[in-house]
Design a protein around this motif. Structure first.
Motif, PDB file in Angstrom:
ATOM      1  N   VAL A 138       0.881  -1.166   0.000  1.00 55.40           N
ATOM      2  CA  VAL A 138       0.000   0.000   0.000  1.00 55.40           C
ATOM      3  C   VAL A 138       0.919   1.217   0.000  1.00 55.40           C
ATOM      4  O   VAL A 138       1.493   1.580   1.018  1.00 55.40           O
ATOM      5  N   GLY A 139       1.088   1.819  -1.173  1.00 49.90           N
ATOM      6  CA  GLY A 139       2.125   2.814  -1.374  1.00 49.90           C
ATOM      7  C   GLY A 139       1.712   4.241  -1.085  1.00 49.90           C
ATOM      8  O   GLY A 139       0.633   4.519  -0.543  1.00 49.90           O
ATOM      9  N   GLN A 140       2.566   5.147  -1.467  1.00 51.15           N
ATOM     10  CA  GLN A 140       2.467   6.577  -1.151  1.00 51.15           C
ATOM     11  C   GLN A 140       1.078   7.152  -1.417  1.00 51.15           C
ATOM     12  O   GLN A 140       0.497   6.968  -2.485  1.00 51.15           O
ATOM     13  N   ASP A 141       0.550   7.866  -0.413  1.00 50.03           N
ATOM     14  CA  ASP A 141      -0.719   8.590  -0.498  1.00 50.03           C
ATOM     15  C   ASP A 141      -1.944   7.694  -0.660  1.00 50.03           C
ATOM     16  O   ASP A 141      -3.035   8.181  -0.976  1.00 50.03           O
ATOM     17  N   ILE A 186       5.606  -3.167 -14.125  1.00 47.72           N
ATOM     18  CA  ILE A 186       4.490  -3.169 -15.065  1.00 47.72           C
ATOM     19  C   ILE A 186       3.403  -2.216 -14.588  1.00 47.72           C
ATOM     20  O   ILE A 186       2.855  -2.379 -13.488  1.00 47.72           O
ATOM     21  N   ALA A 187       3.107  -1.211 -15.386  1.00 52.34           N
ATOM     22  CA  ALA A 187       2.133  -0.184 -15.036  1.00 52.34           C
ATOM     23  C   ALA A 187       0.820  -0.435 -15.777  1.00 52.34           C
ATOM     24  O   ALA A 187       0.822  -0.700 -16.986  1.00 52.34           O
ATOM     25  N   LEU A 188      -0.280  -0.362 -15.035  1.00 54.76           N
ATOM     26  CA  LEU A 188      -1.593  -0.462 -15.657  1.00 54.76           C
ATOM     27  C   LEU A 188      -2.030   0.939 -16.065  1.00 54.76           C
ATOM     28  O   LEU A 188      -2.105   1.846 -15.234  1.00 54.76           O
ATOM     29  N   SER A 189      -2.305   1.129 -17.358  1.00 58.25           N
ATOM     30  CA  SER A 189      -2.564   2.473 -17.882  1.00 58.25           C
ATOM     31  C   SER A 189      -3.596   2.425 -19.003  1.00 58.25           C
ATOM     32  O   SER A 189      -3.852   1.372 -19.594  1.00 58.25           O
ATOM     33  N   GLN A 204       7.490 -14.036 -14.085  1.00 58.14           N
ATOM     34  CA  GLN A 204       7.260 -14.558 -12.732  1.00 58.14           C
ATOM     35  C   GLN A 204       7.698 -13.566 -11.664  1.00 58.14           C
ATOM     36  O   GLN A 204       7.163 -13.558 -10.561  1.00 58.14           O
ATOM     37  N   LYS A 205       8.649 -12.727 -11.998  1.00 56.76           N
ATOM     38  CA  LYS A 205       9.221 -11.768 -11.046  1.00 56.76           C
ATOM     39  C   LYS A 205       8.818 -10.370 -11.510  1.00 56.76           C
ATOM     40  O   LYS A 205       9.422  -9.812 -12.413  1.00 56.76           O
ATOM     41  N   ALA A 206       7.768  -9.824 -10.890  1.00 59.69           N
ATOM     42  CA  ALA A 206       7.223  -8.568 -11.425  1.00 59.69           C
ATOM     43  C   ALA A 206       6.528  -7.758 -10.336  1.00 59.69           C
ATOM     44  O   ALA A 206       5.962  -8.310  -9.390  1.00 59.69           O
ATOM     45  N   LEU A 207       6.583  -6.447 -10.506  1.00 60.38           N
ATOM     46  CA  LEU A 207       5.849  -5.505  -9.667  1.00 60.38           C
ATOM     47  C   LEU A 207       4.795  -4.848 -10.543  1.00 60.38           C
ATOM     48  O   LEU A 207       5.118  -4.221 -11.552  1.00 60.38           O
ATOM     49  N   PHE A 208       3.527  -4.979 -10.151  1.00 57.89           N
ATOM     50  CA  PHE A 208       2.415  -4.424 -10.914  1.00 57.89           C
ATOM     51  C   PHE A 208       1.880  -3.196 -10.193  1.00 57.89           C
ATOM     52  O   PHE A 208       1.597  -3.237  -8.995  1.00 57.89           O
ATOM     53  N   ILE A 209       1.733  -2.095 -10.918  1.00 58.19           N
ATOM     54  CA  ILE A 209       1.377  -0.817 -10.304  1.00 58.19           C
ATOM     55  C   ILE A 209      -0.034  -0.397 -10.713  1.00 58.19           C
ATOM     56  O   ILE A 209      -0.352  -0.327 -11.899  1.00 58.19           O
ATOM     57  N   ILE A 210      -0.857  -0.116  -9.691  1.00 56.48           N
ATOM     58  CA  ILE A 210      -2.198   0.438  -9.881  1.00 56.48           C
ATOM     59  C   ILE A 210      -2.162   1.880  -9.384  1.00 56.48           C
ATOM     60  O   ILE A 210      -1.702   2.148  -8.273  1.00 56.48           O
ATOM     61  N   GLY A 211      -2.676   2.808 -10.180  1.00 57.72           N
ATOM     62  CA  GLY A 211      -2.583   4.220  -9.828  1.00 57.72           C
ATOM     63  C   GLY A 211      -3.822   4.783  -9.167  1.00 57.72           C
ATOM     64  O   GLY A 211      -4.823   4.088  -8.929  1.00 57.72           O
ATOM     65  N   ASN A 212      -3.748   6.059  -8.876  1.00 53.50           N
ATOM     66  CA  ASN A 212      -4.830   6.814  -8.255  1.00 53.50           C
ATOM     67  C   ASN A 212      -6.107   6.750  -9.076  1.00 53.50           C
ATOM     68  O   ASN A 212      -6.065   6.713 -10.304  1.00 53.50           O
ATOM     69  N   ARG A 218       1.483   8.178 -10.788  1.00 49.88           N
ATOM     70  CA  ARG A 218       2.241   9.438 -10.871  1.00 49.88           C
ATOM     71  C   ARG A 218       3.349   9.311 -11.923  1.00 49.88           C
ATOM     72  O   ARG A 218       3.914   8.237 -12.127  1.00 49.88           O
ATOM     73  N   LYS A 219       3.636  10.422 -12.579  1.00 49.27           N
ATOM     74  CA  LYS A 219       4.509  10.431 -13.750  1.00 49.27           C
ATOM     75  C   LYS A 219       5.890   9.861 -13.466  1.00 49.27           C
ATOM     76  O   LYS A 219       6.411   9.057 -14.255  1.00 49.27           O
TER      77      LYS A 219
END
Length: 258
Positions: A138-141, A186-189, A204-212, A218-219
């Motif tokens: 659970v990341g920033q903000d 990996i960014a979901l956009s 198999q080794k990945a970080l998936f990012i969900i944004g605001n 964030r850019k």
């Protein structure tokens, strides 16, 4: 213990409701959260299922305090309290220390970048546990893990998957830690040049990012991404809810592992 101030001061937080308290007791051997005590009132004791829970507490050596209905009704945040709550200790090891475990696990991790609605955060934790992700940050903000609405939305799933509350840490700093250990980022956009999720094969080794919910990722975080993926939807719909998008993503990338 329902507030951030109280949680920081006492290093404890509270949960309420029969099912989530039961889950906490069943998870006592594996969960990083230690049950300090369970508090129940006469309303709860009048229910048939209360006897099974009290027996379970006795078997697991969990302390139970019986109180009158009026005081517990005043402190429980829900509109229709069930008359039972539990006080849990936060993990002995800090979330920064536990981050090392996730970095070394080399699995599929979900990172929430500014997901502010507690219901969305809780739902994503629940989906991450359901679809076999290896952890969630659970990341920033973002809405805090220990927010009572977040906890309620997890339906107890926060006890069953590593969840780190790093809302006060710089998101770029955290994501770069994964990048430096050769995780795919990996960014979901919704961007036009994103790879459609149905065509994407996840490492198999990945970080998936969900944004605001409104602004997206964030850019300066999106710039670190090694891949950008999108969920194809009808042209008549502008976007999906963050929890829905993240859940679809998790199902696609993790369902073969469950």
């Amino acid at each position: 213990l329902w507030t951030s101030k109280g949680q920081r001061k006492y290093h404890h937080f509270a949960i309420e409701g029969y099912k989530i308290v039961e889950d906490a007791i069943h998870s006592i051997e594996k969960s990083p959260f230690v049950i300090e005590e369970i508090i129940a009132d006469s309303l709860f004791l009048s229910k048939k299922y209360s006897h099974a829970l009290l027996k379970l507490c006795d078997e697991k050596s969990v302390s139970v305090r019986i109180v009158k209905h009026y005081p517990i009704e005043r402190i429980l945040p829900s509109r229709t309290p069930q008359g039972i709550m539990a006080v849990l200790k936060m993990p002995v090891r800090t979330d920064d220390q536990r981050l090392g475990d996730i970095l070394n696990a080399k699995g599929r991790i979900l990172f929430l970048d500014g997901v502010q609605d507690p219901g969305n955060v809780g739902t994503l934790i629940r989906s991450a546990a359901a679809f076999g992700a290896d952890g969630i940050i659970v990341g920033q903000d973002s809405a805090r893990l220990y927010n009572s609405k977040t906890i309620r939305a997890t339906a107890g799933a926060f006890l069953k998957i590593p969840v780190l509350d790093l809302v006060h840490r710089n998101a770029v700093e955290i994501v770069e830690k994964f990048e430096n250990l050769d995780f795919a980022i990996i960014a979901l956009s919704k961007s036009n040049d994103a790879i459609p999720l149905r065509k994407f094969e996840s490492p198999q080794k990945a970080l998936f990012i969900i944004g605001n919910e409104g602004a997206g990722i964030r850019k300066n975080v999106a710039q670190i991404a090694t891949h950008t993926v999108s969920i194809e939807i009808s042209n008549s719909i502008e976007s999906l809810n963050a929890a829905v998008s993240g859940s679809i993503l998790l199902f696609h990338i993790c369902n073969r592992q469950v």
